[in-house]
Design a protein around this motif. Structure first.
Motif, PDB file in Angstrom:
ATOM      1  N   PRO A 278       0.972  -1.168   0.030  1.00  0.00           N
ATOM      2  CA  PRO A 278      -0.031  -0.110  -0.115  1.00  0.00           C
ATOM      3  C   PRO A 278       0.865   1.173  -0.063  1.00  0.00           C
ATOM      4  N   ALA A 280       2.501   4.951   1.335  1.00  0.00           N
ATOM      5  CA  ALA A 280       3.201   5.059   2.501  1.00  0.00           C
ATOM      6  C   ALA A 280       2.163   5.943   3.332  1.00  0.00           C
ATOM      7  N   LYS A 281       2.289   5.605   4.546  1.00  0.00           N
ATOM      8  CA  LYS A 281       1.157   6.467   5.497  1.00  0.00           C
ATOM      9  C   LYS A 281       2.085   7.355   6.464  1.00  0.00           C
ATOM     10  N   TYR A 282       1.553   8.432   6.908  1.00  0.00           N
ATOM     11  CA  TYR A 282       2.241   9.407   7.851  1.00  0.00           C
ATOM     12  C   TYR A 282       1.172   9.755   8.844  1.00  0.00           C
ATOM     13  N   SER A 286       4.392  12.446  12.439  1.00  0.00           N
ATOM     14  CA  SER A 286       5.554  12.185  11.529  1.00  0.00           C
ATOM     15  C   SER A 286       5.922  13.687  11.090  1.00  0.00           C
TER      16      SER A 286
ATOM     17  N   GLY B  34      -7.832   5.607  -2.492  1.00  0.00           N
ATOM     18  CA  GLY B  34      -6.803   5.235  -1.608  1.00  0.00           C
ATOM     19  C   GLY B  34      -5.331   5.412  -1.777  1.00  0.00           C
ATOM     20  N   LEU B 257      -9.188   6.056   5.775  1.00  0.00           N
ATOM     21  CA  LEU B 257      -7.910   5.000   5.647  1.00  0.00           C
ATOM     22  C   LEU B 257      -6.869   5.798   6.169  1.00  0.00           C
ATOM     23  N   ILE B 258      -7.191   7.049   6.803  1.00  0.00           N
ATOM     24  CA  ILE B 258      -5.967   7.980   7.383  1.00  0.00           C
ATOM     25  C   ILE B 258      -6.028   7.341   8.807  1.00  0.00           C
ATOM     26  N   ASP B 259      -6.968   7.188   9.534  1.00  0.00           N
ATOM     27  CA  ASP B 259      -7.048   6.797  10.940  1.00  0.00           C
ATOM     28  C   ASP B 259      -5.820   5.778  11.392  1.00  0.00           C
ATOM     29  N   LEU B 260      -5.606   6.228  12.434  1.00  0.00           N
ATOM     30  CA  LEU B 260      -4.337   5.414  13.122  1.00  0.00           C
ATOM     31  C   LEU B 260      -4.310   3.819  12.886  1.00  0.00           C
ATOM     32  N   ILE B 261      -5.484   3.186  13.194  1.00  0.00           N
ATOM     33  CA  ILE B 261      -5.467   2.062  12.799  1.00  0.00           C
ATOM     34  C   ILE B 261      -7.185   1.888  12.112  1.00  0.00           C
ATOM     35  N   PRO B 262      -6.967   2.039  10.762  1.00  0.00           N
ATOM     36  CA  PRO B 262      -8.119   2.070  10.040  1.00  0.00           C
ATOM     37  C   PRO B 262      -9.089   0.930  10.096  1.00  0.00           C
ATOM     38  N   LEU B 266      -5.445  -1.366   4.898  1.00  0.00           N
ATOM     39  CA  LEU B 266      -4.904  -1.909   3.645  1.00  0.00           C
ATOM     40  C   LEU B 266      -3.396  -2.446   3.914  1.00  0.00           C
ATOM     41  N   TYR B 267      -2.859  -2.386   5.306  1.00  0.00           N
ATOM     42  CA  TYR B 267      -1.542  -2.906   5.682  1.00  0.00           C
ATOM     43  C   TYR B 267      -1.292  -4.172   6.153  1.00  0.00           C
ATOM     44  N   VAL B 291       4.246  16.648   6.274  1.00  0.00           N
ATOM     45  CA  VAL B 291       3.263  15.721   5.981  1.00  0.00           C
ATOM     46  C   VAL B 291       2.822  15.030   7.281  1.00  0.00           C
ATOM     47  N   GLU B 292       1.495  15.155   7.772  1.00  0.00           N
ATOM     48  CA  GLU B 292       0.991  14.340   8.681  1.00  0.00           C
ATOM     49  C   GLU B 292      -0.542  13.786   8.473  1.00  0.00           C
ATOM     50  N   LYS B 293      -0.496  12.902   9.059  1.00  0.00           N
ATOM     51  CA  LYS B 293      -2.116  12.000   8.960  1.00  0.00           C
ATOM     52  C   LYS B 293      -2.392  11.953   7.347  1.00  0.00           C
ATOM     53  N   SER B 294      -1.494  11.363   6.594  1.00  0.00           N
ATOM     54  CA  SER B 294      -1.751  11.347   5.133  1.00  0.00           C
ATOM     55  C   SER B 294      -1.312  10.114   4.474  1.00  0.00           C
ATOM     56  N   ILE B 295      -1.918   9.606   3.543  1.00  0.00           N
ATOM     57  CA  ILE B 295      -1.370   8.730   2.801  1.00  0.00           C
ATOM     58  C   ILE B 295      -0.641   9.249   1.300  1.00  0.00           C
ATOM     59  N   ILE B 296       0.468   8.742   0.985  1.00  0.00           N
ATOM     60  CA  ILE B 296       0.993   9.422  -0.065  1.00  0.00           C
ATOM     61  C   ILE B 296       1.316   8.347  -1.243  1.00  0.00           C
TER      62      ILE B 296
END
Lengths: 372, 424
Positions: A278, A280-282, A286, B34, B257-262, B266-267, B291-296
């Motif tokens: 998946p 990367a997640k921040y 972070s 996502g 999906l951004i929640d700490l443990i969604p 997906l992980y 970058v915080e609380k994000s998926i890139i």
């Protein structure tokens, strides 16, 4: 197609320290998402070379796993393909590969069966992009027996771990010294050679008769006055990763915009095995600056001037600085890592401190992973 | 041909018109999700993870992106000598050629495909939902009950039940009644649009109803089977399942999906989601990036600030730019010093420098208040937004817009710009 490719990927080197304990250098992770051999393989594929043999020997498991499917580099074809040759015991040979020339000699039937007139030989531990057809055109134009791709290193750089060459005004190589203590030139061999296939077969057979097994010292250097050996200068990025320092530096080079543009944006691209991770997640906390982050990472703290390979987990309140974290590393909370290379699949416990004081520290802990 | 126990038919032909400009050029199943995936990746990955290696994907609306994405099915291991993935589009016949006019009609038109494999069971799926589900467990349930049709259902809050097809089942999960969008629901078990049919039953029903116009599973085939007294069972599913049919729910599902443990993780090692990825490069965060609380996604370059957002692959976010609560899809470039709030920006857009998206008070959208609501700014694929403009809430932009499209440099809340040649 006019040429076939051979990638020499058997090598190991004590200057890689613990990093080469578990894998051949050609399988070293590079640039966040790749392995070293991806560069040579992608160059072959992008140069439309259809048949490529990879010669492996030392700790080949990781490399073989990476090459288990040839589709990533588009070699999964009916015409040609990707061949991986490990040393095997046969009726008349029970040796390991005793050198680069021997590695090719032991697979000489592969060379004999092909019909392409030329062979492109390269190594799996160099990071570069190249259209081999340009070198081939040069080789043909020069009517060379062997063409050696050369690179001018910066003045003052230590070239004692390379083959050092000197060319005349016509670009013919007149001097070639392997790993000289004191060198007369800063032009080095980039480990990329073009040679006519029949010529190569002949030279390999002759060397074998004389019990000589190294391509550079026993063929290139011995033949340099007899055969027409030409140098082709490349000006683009080229780096050999076979020492800890150069491995570290090469990875750090990817933090430079021009290097990223050259390898990541400009066509043709470098291919690698796709891992289906998946993005990367921040998370909260972070703070990532001037760093490369590969897919599958989860980050909870500070990362600066570093390269994080795939699937790295960084816990809370950590500081990671000037470091390279290889694939699938778990870093516990409150850990400080500075000037380090952290070996892949490692687990670093919470509240630990790692810092390379003089140079780069290699971290390899082999802890059990309790979490995740 | 080796006989297959169960094959899947995946309905991926719908436009998904409630996603507005997002589906102007692509079918809904091909919409990005996502930071890496497309919606269709979820049912396709579920298939292969459930051991189903024969999948027919029915396409109709704007199929190019879908076709390119699916290819011969390599990312899902669906490139098979026998079976694998097949894209099924409507085709011309010597008599009575027609488009797919309904879900069941689309399946009926591909009778030959199914007959080739002569399966025992056929799984009907839609390409519109985000979920992980083991269809093999559902098949076991189907077999245990000697069912003719099994409908996957999930409990929904009773007050929302009137939006769904509702089933009423006894304690053995045998369905006694079936109601499509009832005003006064008598059960909270909603149909998820996932069915397992015993092949003979499906075939018979499709032939019997072949002249029904717009033949649909929920409206026609299921009631037909029910009337004939066939054994219909409700399989209850209790995991994460999200219909991303509206811009609001699409945005929400991404944000979850951004929640700490969604809830939808997906992980997890197990039950991977596969997709075709053209980008494998790592992403780069510059010295000034936050970058915080994000998926890139892969290969993106961030020079600005990203907070609470989902960013796709190969996106560039300029110096001094702040992105909040937004979804940015693949290949989009955002200039410097822009402010992006609560926006959905589709693939391959160019957002100029000093642009402000999502400002001011909400106002109902003038074109279609039910589509463009939730306070979102929605920008369609390949759009261009010029430097320095500001855009309000509940707005939509599609196409290459220039300064002249923004009187006083602004697009007020509730306004829409759709350039000629683009439709919604």
């Amino acid at each position: 197609m006019k040429a076939i490719g051979i990638i020499l990927a058997g090598g190991n080197n004590s200057r890689m320290q613990e990093l080469s304990n578990k894998r051949a250098i050609a399988a070293m992770p590079v640039g966040g998402s790749y392995r070293s051999i991806d560069f040579a393989l992608s160059n072959m594929s992008n140069s439309h070379i259809q048949t490529v043999a990879v010669l492996t020997q030392y700790s080949a498991r990781s490399l073989n796993e990476h090459l288990s499917s040839s589709k990533w580099w588009d070699f999964g074809r009916k015409q040609g393909g990707l061949y991986v040759f490990n040393p095997t015991v046969t009726v008349d040979n029970s040796w390991w590969y005793r050198g680069t020339a021997d590695a090719m000699y032991q697979n000489i039937s592969f060379l004999k069966k092909r019909h392409e007139p030329y062979v492109i030989i390269t190594s799996g531990d160099c990071i570069y992009k190249m259209d081999y057809n340009k070198v081939l055109d040069y080789h043909i134009e020069k009517k060379a027996d062997i063409t050696v791709v050369c690179k001018d290193m910066a003045v003052g750089e230590d070239v004692s771990r390379y083959g050092v060459v000197k060319m005349n005004e016509d670009a013919r190589i007149i001097e070639f010294e392997e790993k000289p203590m004191v060198s007369k030139s800063n032009t080095i061999s980039a480990g990329i050679y073009i040679v006519r296939r029949r010529q190569l077969i002949e030279m390999l057979e002759r060397s074998a008769e004389e019990d000589r097994w190294d391509f550079v010292t026993d063929i290139l250097i011995r033949y340099k006055n007899m055969k027409q050996i030409y140098g082709y200068k490349m000006k683009e990025y080229w780096s050999n990763i076979a020492t800890v320092e150069s491995y570290y530096q090469t990875n750090m080079d990817f933090l430079k915009p021009e290097v990223r543009k050259y390898f990541f944006r400009d066509e043709p691209k470098i291919y690698s095995k796709v891992d289906d991770l998946p993005p990367a997640k921040y998370n909260v906390g972070s703070d990532v600056r001037n760093s490369l982050v590969a897919s599958g990472c989860i980050i909870n703290s500070k990362v600066e001037n570093s390269v994080l390979f795939k699937k790295v987990f960084v816990g809370k309140n950590c500081v990671i600085k000037n470091s390279i974290i290889l694939n699938d590393v778990y870093i516990g909370d409150n850990t400080h890592i500075e000037n380090c290379i952290v070996e892949s699949r490692d687990t670093l416990k919470a509240n630990t401190y790692y810092c390379g004081e003089n140079g780069i520290k290699i971290v390899s802990e082999n802890n059990e992973r309790y979490v995740l | 041909m080796i006989r297959k126990e169960m094959i899947a038919m995946l309905l991926a032909g719908g436009q998904g018109s409630r996603l507005g400009v997002l589906t102007a050029k692509v079918a809904k199943p091909a919409v990005a999700f996502g930071g890496k995936y497309r919606i269709i990746d979820f049912p396709l990955s579920n298939c292969i993870n459930s051991g189903i290696d024969t999948v027919g994907v029915l396409t109709q609306y704007q199929p190019l992106r879908l076709n390119t994405h699916i290819g011969i099915g390599i990312p899902w291991d669906l490139d098979r000598n026998n079976g694998g993935v097949t894209v099924l589009s409507p085709y011309e016949r010597s008599d009575n050629s027609e488009w797919y006019s309904g879900t069941a009609n689309a399946i009926f038109q591909n009778m030959n495909y199914m007959e080739n494999y002569n399966p025992e069971y056929v799984l009907i799926l839609s390409g519109d939902h985000i979920y992980k589900m083991d269809y093999e467990v559902m098949l076991d349930f189907h077999k245990e009950n000697h069912a003719d049709v099994t409908i996957a259902t999930m409990p929904v809050p009773l007050e929302e039940a009137s939006r769904f097809g509702i089933v009423i089942a006894d304690e053995n999960k045998k369905i006694s009644e079936f109601e499509e969008k009832p005003k006064e629901p008598r059960s909270n078990l909603a149909s998820m649009g996932i069915y397992i049919f015993s092949w003979k039953v499906l075939k018979e029903a499709l032939y019997a109803m072949k002249d029904q116009s717009g033949c649909d599973f929920g409206k026609h085939i299921i009631p037909y089977c029910h009337e004939r007294g066939q054994r219909l069972f409700a399989y209850e599913y209790n995991g994460y399942w999200k219909d991303v049919g509206t811009l609001g729910s699409y945005w929400e599902a991404n944000m979850e999906l951004i929640d700490l443990i969604p809830e939808f993780n997906l992980y997890e090692e197990y039950w991977k989601i596969y997709t075709k990825s053209d980008m494998i490069e790592p992403q780069y965060l510059s010295a000034n990036a936050v970058v915080e609380k994000s998926i890139i996604g892969e290969g993106s370059e961030v020079y600005g600030t990203v907070y609470n957002s989902v960013v796709g692959p190969n996106v560039s976010i300029g110096e001094g730019t702040v992105v909040r609560d937004s979804i940015i899809m693949a290949d989009t470039v955002i200039g410097d010093h822009a402010t992006i709030d609560k926006s959905i920006i589709a693939e391959n857009c160019k957002i100029g420098s000093n642009v402000t998206l999502g400002v001011g008070e909400e106002a109902p959208n003038k074109l279609n208040a039910s589509i463009y609501s939730f306070g979102l700014v929605t920008i369609g694929e390949g759009s261009v937004v010029p430097d320095g403009v500001s855009v309000g809430k509940n707005t939509a932009i599609s196409g290459e817009t220039g300064k002249q499209d923004y009187p006083d440099g602004t697009l007020g809340s509730g306004e829409v710009i759709i350039k000629a040649g683009d439709s919604i």
